[in-house]
Design a protein around this motif. Structure first.
Motif, PDB file in Angstrom:
ATOM      1  N   ASN A   3     -26.367  42.380  -8.155  1.00  9.96           N
ATOM      2  CA  ASN A   3     -27.458  41.449  -8.434  1.00  9.96           C
ATOM      3  C   ASN A   3     -28.157  40.949  -7.173  1.00  9.96           C
ATOM      4  OD1 ASN A   3     -27.031  41.674 -11.177  1.00  9.96           O
ATOM      5  ND2 ASN A   3     -25.720  39.864 -11.305  1.00  9.96           N
ATOM      6  N   ARG A   4     -27.443  40.926  -6.057  1.00  8.11           N
ATOM      7  CA  ARG A   4     -28.053  40.433  -4.815  1.00  8.11           C
ATOM      8  C   ARG A   4     -28.483  41.559  -3.880  1.00  8.11           C
ATOM      9  NH1 ARG A   4     -24.706  34.865  -3.329  1.00  8.11           N
ATOM     10  NH2 ARG A   4     -24.306  34.252  -5.501  1.00  8.11           N
ATOM     11  N   GLY A   5     -28.249  42.794  -4.290  1.00 13.66           N
ATOM     12  CA  GLY A   5     -28.780  43.915  -3.528  1.00 13.66           C
ATOM     13  C   GLY A   5     -27.950  44.362  -2.353  1.00 13.66           C
ATOM     14  N   VAL A   6     -26.634  44.143  -2.391  1.00 10.21           N
ATOM     15  CA  VAL A   6     -25.740  44.687  -1.367  1.00 10.21           C
ATOM     16  C   VAL A   6     -25.275  46.056  -1.855  1.00 10.21           C
ATOM     17  CG1 VAL A   6     -23.577  44.418  -0.108  1.00 10.21           C
ATOM     18  CG2 VAL A   6     -24.985  42.411  -0.627  1.00 10.21           C
ATOM     19  N   THR A   7     -25.725  47.109  -1.189  1.00  6.04           N
ATOM     20  CA  THR A   7     -25.427  48.475  -1.631  1.00  6.04           C
ATOM     21  C   THR A   7     -24.614  49.185  -0.564  1.00  6.04           C
ATOM     22  OG1 THR A   7     -27.502  48.557  -2.864  1.00  6.04           O
ATOM     23  CG2 THR A   7     -26.400  50.653  -2.423  1.00  6.04           C
ATOM     24  N   PRO A   8     -23.341  49.428  -0.816  1.00 10.44           N
ATOM     25  CA  PRO A   8     -22.512  50.109   0.185  1.00 10.44           C
ATOM     26  C   PRO A   8     -23.075  51.476   0.555  1.00 10.44           C
ATOM     27  CG  PRO A   8     -21.125  49.091  -1.480  1.00 10.44           C
ATOM     28  CD  PRO A   8     -22.542  48.979  -1.973  1.00 10.44           C
ATOM     29  N   TRP A   9     -22.861  51.825   1.808  1.00 13.29           N
ATOM     30  CA  TRP A   9     -23.237  53.142   2.329  1.00 13.29           C
ATOM     31  C   TRP A   9     -22.008  54.030   2.290  1.00 13.29           C
ATOM     32  CZ3 TRP A   9     -20.982  55.801   6.314  1.00 13.29           C
ATOM     33  CH2 TRP A   9     -21.667  56.911   6.826  1.00 13.29           C
ATOM     34  N   SER A  10     -22.210  55.289   1.918  1.00 10.92           N
ATOM     35  CA  SER A  10     -21.100  56.237   1.938  1.00 10.92           C
ATOM     36  C   SER A  10     -21.622  57.637   2.186  1.00 10.92           C
ATOM     37  CB  SER A  10     -20.349  56.226   0.600  1.00 10.92           C
ATOM     38  OG  SER A  10     -19.395  57.286   0.541  1.00 10.92           O
ATOM     39  N   VAL A  57     -16.541  47.469   1.680  1.00 14.65           N
ATOM     40  CA  VAL A  57     -17.551  46.413   1.820  1.00 14.65           C
ATOM     41  C   VAL A  57     -17.075  45.125   1.158  1.00 14.65           C
ATOM     42  CG1 VAL A  57     -19.927  45.745   1.280  1.00 14.65           C
ATOM     43  CG2 VAL A  57     -19.424  48.071   2.049  1.00 14.65           C
ATOM     44  N   THR A  58     -16.372  45.221   0.032  1.00  8.17           N
ATOM     45  CA  THR A  58     -15.867  43.994  -0.600  1.00  8.17           C
ATOM     46  C   THR A  58     -14.920  43.250   0.332  1.00  8.17           C
ATOM     47  OG1 THR A  58     -13.911  45.007  -1.657  1.00  8.17           O
ATOM     48  CG2 THR A  58     -16.006  45.103  -2.868  1.00  8.17           C
ATOM     49  N   ALA A  59     -14.266  43.985   1.226  1.00  6.66           N
ATOM     50  CA  ALA A  59     -13.326  43.380   2.168  1.00  6.66           C
ATOM     51  C   ALA A  59     -13.971  43.088   3.523  1.00  6.66           C
ATOM     52  CB  ALA A  59     -12.118  44.295   2.353  1.00  6.66           C
ATOM     53  N   PRO A  71     -23.398  46.315   9.136  1.00  2.00           N
ATOM     54  CA  PRO A  71     -21.953  46.249   8.912  1.00  2.00           C
ATOM     55  C   PRO A  71     -21.676  45.526   7.593  1.00  2.00           C
ATOM     56  CG  PRO A  71     -22.490  45.640  11.168  1.00  2.00           C
ATOM     57  CD  PRO A  71     -23.796  45.732  10.432  1.00  2.00           C
ATOM     58  N   GLY A  72     -20.624  45.947   6.909  1.00  2.00           N
ATOM     59  CA  GLY A  72     -20.347  45.392   5.593  1.00  2.00           C
ATOM     60  C   GLY A  72     -20.239  43.883   5.586  1.00  2.00           C
ATOM     61  N   ALA A  73     -19.551  43.314   6.572  1.00  2.00           N
ATOM     62  CA  ALA A  73     -19.378  41.859   6.616  1.00  2.00           C
ATOM     63  C   ALA A  73     -20.716  41.154   6.765  1.00  2.00           C
ATOM     64  CB  ALA A  73     -18.440  41.483   7.762  1.00  2.00           C
ATOM     65  N   GLU A  74     -21.618  41.711   7.568  1.00  5.42           N
ATOM     66  CA  GLU A  74     -22.921  41.085   7.775  1.00  5.42           C
ATOM     67  C   GLU A  74     -23.786  41.180   6.524  1.00  5.42           C
ATOM     68  OE1 GLU A  74     -26.153  39.154   9.678  1.00  5.42           O
ATOM     69  OE2 GLU A  74     -23.977  39.152   9.929  1.00  5.42           O
ATOM     70  N   ALA A  75     -23.729  42.314   5.838  1.00  3.36           N
ATOM     71  CA  ALA A  75     -24.486  42.446   4.594  1.00  3.36           C
ATOM     72  C   ALA A  75     -24.018  41.423   3.571  1.00  3.36           C
ATOM     73  CB  ALA A  75     -24.335  43.863   4.040  1.00  3.36           C
ATOM     74  N   MET A  76     -22.714  41.252   3.463  1.00 10.73           N
ATOM     75  CA  MET A  76     -22.177  40.267   2.521  1.00 10.73           C
ATOM     76  C   MET A  76     -22.571  38.847   2.948  1.00 10.73           C
ATOM     77  SD  MET A  76     -20.479  41.901   0.083  1.00 10.73           S
ATOM     78  CE  MET A  76     -19.021  41.063  -0.556  1.00 10.73           C
ATOM     79  N   ARG A  77     -22.534  38.568   4.241  1.00  9.33           N
ATOM     80  CA  ARG A  77     -22.894  37.230   4.720  1.00  9.33           C
ATOM     81  C   ARG A  77     -24.346  36.907   4.406  1.00  9.33           C
ATOM     82  NH1 ARG A  77     -25.501  34.600   8.422  1.00  9.33           N
ATOM     83  NH2 ARG A  77     -26.333  36.501   9.379  1.00  9.33           N
ATOM     84  N   GLY A 124     -24.922  35.961   0.981  1.00 10.68           N
ATOM     85  CA  GLY A 124     -24.224  34.758   0.543  1.00 10.68           C
ATOM     86  C   GLY A 124     -22.972  35.036  -0.256  1.00 10.68           C
ATOM     87  N   LEU A 125     -22.324  36.158   0.019  1.00 10.22           N
ATOM     88  CA  LEU A 125     -21.129  36.543  -0.731  1.00 10.22           C
ATOM     89  C   LEU A 125     -19.904  36.505   0.168  1.00 10.22           C
ATOM     90  CD1 LEU A 125     -22.508  39.628  -2.703  1.00 10.22           C
ATOM     91  CD2 LEU A 125     -22.180  37.296  -3.542  1.00 10.22           C
ATOM     92  N   PRO A 126     -18.835  35.852  -0.272  1.00 10.30           N
ATOM     93  CA  PRO A 126     -17.599  35.871   0.516  1.00 10.30           C
ATOM     94  C   PRO A 126     -16.926  37.231   0.422  1.00 10.30           C
ATOM     95  CG  PRO A 126     -17.233  34.743  -1.561  1.00 10.30           C
ATOM     96  CD  PRO A 126     -18.703  35.051  -1.501  1.00 10.30           C
ATOM     97  N   VAL A 127     -16.289  37.647   1.503  1.00 15.07           N
ATOM     98  CA  VAL A 127     -15.509  38.881   1.443  1.00 15.07           C
ATOM     99  C   VAL A 127     -14.150  38.557   0.841  1.00 15.07           C
ATOM    100  CG1 VAL A 127     -16.722  39.901   3.380  1.00 15.07           C
ATOM    101  CG2 VAL A 127     -14.620  38.613   3.789  1.00 15.07           C
ATOM    102  N   LEU A 128     -13.504  39.586   0.330  1.00 19.18           N
ATOM    103  CA  LEU A 128     -12.261  39.400  -0.413  1.00 19.18           C
ATOM    104  C   LEU A 128     -11.047  39.785   0.415  1.00 19.18           C
ATOM    105  CD1 LEU A 128     -13.312  41.015  -3.822  1.00 19.18           C
ATOM    106  CD2 LEU A 128     -13.345  38.582  -3.217  1.00 19.18           C
ATOM    107  N   GLU A 129      -9.939  39.144   0.101  1.00 20.03           N
ATOM    108  CA  GLU A 129      -8.643  39.619   0.555  1.00 20.03           C
ATOM    109  C   GLU A 129      -8.012  40.301  -0.650  1.00 20.03           C
ATOM    110  OE1 GLU A 129      -4.419  37.899   2.293  1.00 20.03           O
ATOM    111  OE2 GLU A 129      -6.265  36.772   2.631  1.00 20.03           O
ATOM    112  N   LEU A 130      -8.035  41.608  -0.635  1.00 21.81           N
ATOM    113  CA  LEU A 130      -7.630  42.359  -1.816  1.00 21.81           C
ATOM    114  C   LEU A 130      -6.147  42.174  -2.099  1.00 21.81           C
ATOM    115  CD1 LEU A 130      -9.621  45.649  -1.140  1.00 21.81           C
ATOM    116  CD2 LEU A 130     -10.211  43.826  -2.742  1.00 21.81           C
ATOM    117  N   GLY A 131      -5.844  41.997  -3.379  1.00 19.19           N
ATOM    118  CA  GLY A 131      -4.468  41.813  -3.803  1.00 19.19           C
ATOM    119  C   GLY A 131      -3.910  43.052  -4.467  1.00 19.19           C
TER     120      GLY A 131
END
Length: 513
Positions: free
Chosen positions: A133-140, A158-160, A173-179, A182-189
């Motif tokens: 919804n916010r337009g963060v599209t991972p590159w692969s 990118v989620t991490a 970089p994934g962290a910058e795109a998420m920042r 306005g999306l927090p990155v996750l600590e995957l469980g």
């Protein structure tokens, strides 16, 4: 990313291929229903409660993956192993996936996880929805997958806060795109890395987009055939319903009905109804060939729609009473979609092959009864000579792409995965075949429109006339040689973006796809 389209709800309502295209290509917003959120949360609670170091092993959760299925992961490493899995699996090579394919992958992951059978946390699912919804599209990178694992691992990074992603047209970089979004990155469980990579989302994303585009091609092919028939002084007797009724393949009947609608009211056809007893097969057998493509696409669409609404994770979790069961299975094998993609590539290659034959007839003065190569007289102009070469080249390449990819099994993971789908190679072949067919049909439509210039005041059919006008809005008639590549690009776009079909349907009503 904002869009005025209706939201696509992820819950009990099945996803359609049009839904996938709306989100992946046009930015339609995604809504996770309360019902789906509850299903995800409930299974997460049950799965975490059922984790027991002394209990039976759970593949990819308390064990390694692939041929490491019999190696136990220490309880204190269950969560950290998930991120390591993403890092190790994110090893694609070559040209990147188009952003629309990556967005389709994310949507399909969400659809599967939202059914509450994967054991992931709601935070992961909500983050994936927010990325769409916010337009963060991972590159692969787009090469290196035998059917799964690669593109989805890059999404997981990118989620991490790792990997790379597009945001507002910039690769970051994934962290910058998420920042920036306005999306927090996750600590995957537990389970959250493995669940991202173990389904058929990669191949199904490619397939959904290819099926949509191939469907549009069938209507464009009927329009091209009808225009060529008029330009070549053909007749419509072969499209008579009585001919179709005794061989009732659905696609054949639908194609013949389209052709009759397109040619309705054609003064050109009326004037040449008895010009020849029967037309060449590339004109006369359009219902049989285009119709077979339609029937093949019915199979592909049915298969892809089922897959888009399936859970292809491994393991899957179910609950009976208070008992949680982890099921190890093979739903992650991409064979159903890989075979459908092979069929799709074959089908659209047939459309391109028969279109190229009609283009050759239009430009070949030995058969067309039109000026040689549709050029001005005198010999100094080549006209449409070389566009037919282009169509021939594309048809030759498409025939190579139509060789099935899914039969080329090469075992992986130390023979534990000893039969793989090769679904992603099949997806690339199908995608390229569709693009070649779009261009080949565009060339035919240009040549047919040029041929219609030689019919004086005779009026084309309702549908072919609308198509002719749509072509002329973008490409002028060829009066003398000019640079042709812009014309070919414009014609391909007319086919690919649906403008040609839309212009015709505005006059004759909906055409069968």
């Amino acid at each position: 990313m904002s869009d005025s389209r209706e939201p696509v709800a992820i819950g009990s309502t099945p996803l359609s291929i049009d839904d996938v295209v709306a989100v992946a290509r046009h930015g339609a917003p995604v809504l996770l229903t309360e019902e789906a959120a509850l299903a995800v949360k409930d299974m997460r609670v049950r799965m975490l409660a059922g984790l027991d170091a002394d209990g039976p092993p759970v593949y990819g959760l308390t064990t390694g993956v692939g041929d490491l299925y019999d190696v136990s992961v220490a309880p204190e490493h269950v969560s950290s192993a998930q991120l390591k899995m993403l890092k190790s699996h994110a090893c694609g090579v070559g040209e990147p996936y188009p952003p629309e394919v990556m967005r389709a992958m994310i949507l399909l992951i969400v659809r599967a996880m939202a059914q509450g059978r994967s054991g992931v946390g709601l935070g992961l699912v909500e983050t994936l929805v927010a990325m769409l919804n916010r337009g963060v599209t991972p590159w692969s990178p787009g090469r290196g997958s035998v059917g799964y694992l690669i593109g989805t691992a890059h999404i997981g990074l990118v989620t991490a806060g790792l990997g790379r992603a597009y945001f507002e047209g910039e690769l970051l970089p994934g962290a910058e795109a998420m920042r920036r979004a306005g999306l927090p990155v996750l600590e995957l469980g537990p389970r959250e890395g493995h669940a991202l990579v173990s389904g058929t989302y990669e191949v199904t994303a490619m397939a959904a987009l290819a099926v949509h585009d191939a469907r549009l091609l069938t209507a464009a092919a009927d329009i091209a055939a009808a225009m060529s028939l008029e330009a070549l002084r053909g007749n419509d007797r072969a499209f008579d319903p009585r001919v179709q009724q005794v061989r009732p393949h659905p696609g054949q009947a639908a194609t013949a009905a389209n052709l009759r609608a397109l040619l309705d009211g054609s003064a050109i056809v009326a004037a040449h109804r008895h010009h020849r007893l029967q037309d060449p097969l590339s004109l006369r057998c359009a219902p049989q060939v285009h119709g077979s493509v339609r029937d093949a696409l019915d199979y592909a669409e049915r298969t892809v729609t089922i897959e888009a609404n399936s859970v292809t994770d491994n393991p899957l979790f179910s609950v009976a009473g208070d008992e949680l069961t982890a099921h190890t299975g093979g739903n992650g094998h991409g064979a159903p979609v890989a075979m459908a993609l092979d069929v799709l590539a074959i089908a659209v290659t047939h459309l391109l092959n028969i279109s190229e034959r009609r283009t050759d007839r239009l430009t070949n003065a030995h058969f067309s009864e039109l000026p040689a190569f549709l050029a001005a007289p005198g010999g100094e102009d080549s006209g449409f000579m070389i566009p037919q070469y282009v169509a021939a080249s594309l048809a030759a390449e498409a025939r190579a792409l139509a060789q099935p990819a899914s039969v080329h099994n090469i075992p992986t993971s130390a023979m534990q995965e000893d039969h793989v789908s090769m679904g992603v190679p099949a997806g690339w072949q199908a995608r390229q075949a569709v693009e070649y067919a779009q261009q080949g049909l565009g060339i035919e439509i240009l040549a047919a429109a040029q041929g219609l210039e030689h019919h004086g005041t005779l009026r084309p059919g309702a549908g072919t006339g609308a198509a002719y006008r749509a072509v002329r809005e973008r490409v002028a008639a060829l009066e003398e040689d000019r640079e042709m590549y812009p014309d070919l690009a414009a014609a391909r776009e007319l086919v690919a973006d649906g403008s040609l079909v839309a212009a015709v349907e505005a006059v004759v009503g909906g055409l069968a796809r």
